[in-house]
Design a protein around this motif. Structure first.
Motif, short mmCIF file in Angstrom:
data_model
loop_
_atom_site.label_atom_id
_atom_site.label_comp_id
_atom_site.label_asym_id
_atom_site.label_seq_id
_atom_site.Cartn_x
_atom_site.Cartn_y
_atom_site.Cartn_z
N ALA A 1 -8.50 -44.54 -63.59
CA ALA A 1 -7.15 -44.12 -63.00
C ALA A 1 -6.58 -45.61 -62.50
N SER A 2 -7.30 -46.47 -62.12
CA SER A 2 -6.81 -47.85 -61.55
C SER A 2 -6.03 -48.56 -62.59
N GLY A 3 -6.25 -48.26 -64.01
CA GLY A 3 -5.48 -49.03 -64.92
C GLY A 3 -4.09 -48.20 -65.22
N ILE A 4 -4.11 -46.97 -64.62
CA ILE A 4 -2.73 -46.03 -65.16
C ILE A 4 -2.05 -45.86 -64.06
N ALA A 5 -2.39 -45.50 -62.79
CA ALA A 5 -1.79 -45.29 -61.50
C ALA A 5 -0.83 -46.31 -60.99
N GLY A 6 0.51 -46.01 -60.60
CA GLY A 6 1.27 -46.89 -60.24
C GLY A 6 1.90 -47.77 -61.41
N GLY A 7 1.51 -47.44 -62.73
CA GLY A 7 2.14 -48.12 -63.87
C GLY A 7 0.84 -48.75 -64.79
N THR A 8 0.76 -48.52 -65.99
CA THR A 8 -0.22 -49.23 -66.63
C THR A 8 -0.51 -50.58 -66.44
N ASP A 9 -1.86 -51.07 -66.97
CA ASP A 9 -1.68 -52.54 -66.97
C ASP A 9 -0.86 -53.16 -68.03
N GLU A 10 -0.54 -52.52 -68.92
CA GLU A 10 0.32 -53.03 -70.17
C GLU A 10 1.85 -53.27 -69.26
N ILE A 11 2.18 -52.10 -68.70
CA ILE A 11 3.43 -52.18 -67.85
C ILE A 11 3.34 -53.42 -66.77
N GLN A 12 2.39 -53.43 -66.06
CA GLN A 12 2.30 -54.55 -65.18
C GLN A 12 2.40 -56.02 -65.86
N ARG A 13 1.83 -56.08 -66.84
CA ARG A 13 1.95 -57.26 -67.66
C ARG A 13 3.48 -57.78 -68.10
N ASN A 14 3.99 -56.68 -68.82
CA ASN A 14 5.27 -56.99 -69.04
C ASN A 14 6.25 -57.34 -67.85
N ILE A 15 6.06 -56.45 -66.72
CA ILE A 15 6.78 -56.89 -65.39
C ILE A 15 6.75 -58.40 -65.11
#
Length: 394
Positions: free
Chosen positions: A351-365
């Motif tokens: 869940a840590s790589g999904i909740a609050g936005g996926t890891d991919e989304i975080q890298r985009n941001i």
């Protein structure tokens, strides 16, 4: 300075006066803890105005409270969303009437709040959400579905983003609303997990009527508010307590390794030091993020750094913990002192790589808003939402 020292002692005295839970605190124990903290002038309400149920103190006092409570058992795991996300959003964007109505009970733990963004057709791309909000006289009528809503089945209220104008582009025409989770028109279906827990839920809205003044913030600013709330979520997940340097995953690993005797293996010790170093770095990022909040700033895209790094640590932690635990990572006997803990740790790590936005989304941001890299092309730019083929739209 004397005032801050006195406050630190008050926080210590309060924490020392609280009964220590036998294990992980129950929901009832957490509620009692927050009620007592609020009455004592500490807890989640430290930096919020007294007229809205807070202690009326400063962010410097709040930092001290966070530092002190980190030395004691964690009592607020089920209130992370309530206090880490919904409370600051209510304080930042609520009307005085809304703050007086909702903040005192929110701060004291009398009410639990959830947040509702994700839908079956709108996960990482939250702006594609289809839940509708239509104004009918003095009420908003909500219809649609949310999914993966944490603790919806225990919550009294929630903050929900819904689409009020499908003629605008998908990031516009959205607004944020306060919802009564126990009102007619709300159906909550817990999602049963493999370990027997039901942490997440599906939520269905069928002609749910809410007062017109339960709109949070301005109309058509839902995406702006959702972004701000996600920033608070990433800080809550990535910055943890935010007081000082803490290494909870390393501490767990150390306990596993000591109990199993794996602590004597030099390879295991090397792996543990990797986690130790990673968590130290994450804590320093968290301290920087909290310093920005102390200055009165809403969390920015830098919060994605801590959130992403927390996910990376969780994945690494899972690999090492399962190696140390061996067969007890999939099965255990009743007298195993760590029975089931490795399984729960493994399950939560995904869940840590999904909740609050996926890891991919975080890298985009991080690439877009922190490093200034070119944005990915958007094929839906300038297109009214009703003309997009997203979710269940055809």
């Amino acid at each position: 300075m004397d005032d801050l020292n006195d406050f630190r002692q008050r926080c210590i005295d309060f924490m020392e006066s609280q009964p220590a839970p036998a294990g992980a605190p129950t929901f009832e124990e957490s509620c009692a803890f927050h009620a007592a903290a609020s009455a004592a002038g500490v807890g989640a309400g430290v930096p919020y105005p007294a007229e809205f149920g807070g202690a009326g103190l400063t962010n410097a006092h709040d930092k001290i409270w966070r530092e002190v409570k980190e030395n004691y058992p964690m009592m607020e795991s089920e209130f992370v969303i309530s206090h880490g996300m919904c409370l600051p959003m209510m304080n930042d964007h609520g009307t005085d009437e809304q703050k007086r109505q909702f903040m005192p009970d929110l701060i004291s733990g009398k009410t639990l709040w959830c947040q509702m963004f994700s839908e079956p057709g709108a996960g990482s791309d939250v702006a594609s959400l289809q839940t509708k909000a239509e104004l009918d006289g003095d009420e908003w009528i909500i219809n649609g579905q949310k999914v993966w809503t944490t603790l919806a089945h225990k919550s009294q209220f929630g903050l929900c983003v819904a689409r009020n104008d499908a003629d605008q582009v998908k990031h516009a025409g959205l607004s944020m609303f306060i919802l009564d989770m126990q009102a007619p028109g709300v159906e909550i279906r817990p999602i049963n997990q493999i370990n027997g827990e039901s942490h997440f839920n599906e939520v269905f809205f069928t002609d749910l009527a809410i007062p017109k003044n339960w709109l949070l913030g301005e109309l058509n600013t839902g995406w702006k508010l959702a972004t701000a709330m996600l920033m608070y979520e990433r800080v809550a997940i990535g910055a943890g307590g935010g007081g000082g340097i803490n290494r909870p995953m390393y501490d767990q690993l150390h306990n596993y390794a000591t109990a199993s005797g794996a602590i004597n293996n030099p390879v295991v010790r090397d792996q543990m030091m990797q986690v130790y170093s990673m968590e130290t770095t994450k804590a320093l990022i968290a301290m920087r993020t909290r310093a920005e909040m102390k200055a009165g700033n809403t969390p920015g895209p830098g919060g994605s750094l801590g959130k992403l790094y927390g996910s990376v640590i969780a994945w690494r932690m899972r690999e090492i913990a399962l190696q140390i635990a061996g067969m007890s990572s999939v099965a255990w006997v009743d007298d195993d002192p760590h029975g089931g803990s490795a399984q729960s740790l493994t399950l939560r790590s995904f869940a840590s790589g999904i909740a609050g936005g996926t890891d991919e989304i975080q890298r985009n941001i991080i690439g877009d808003r922190v490093l200034g890299l070119p944005r990915e092309p958007a094929v839906d730019k300038g297109v009214a939402f009703r003309d997009l083929k997203v979710g269940t739209q055809t």
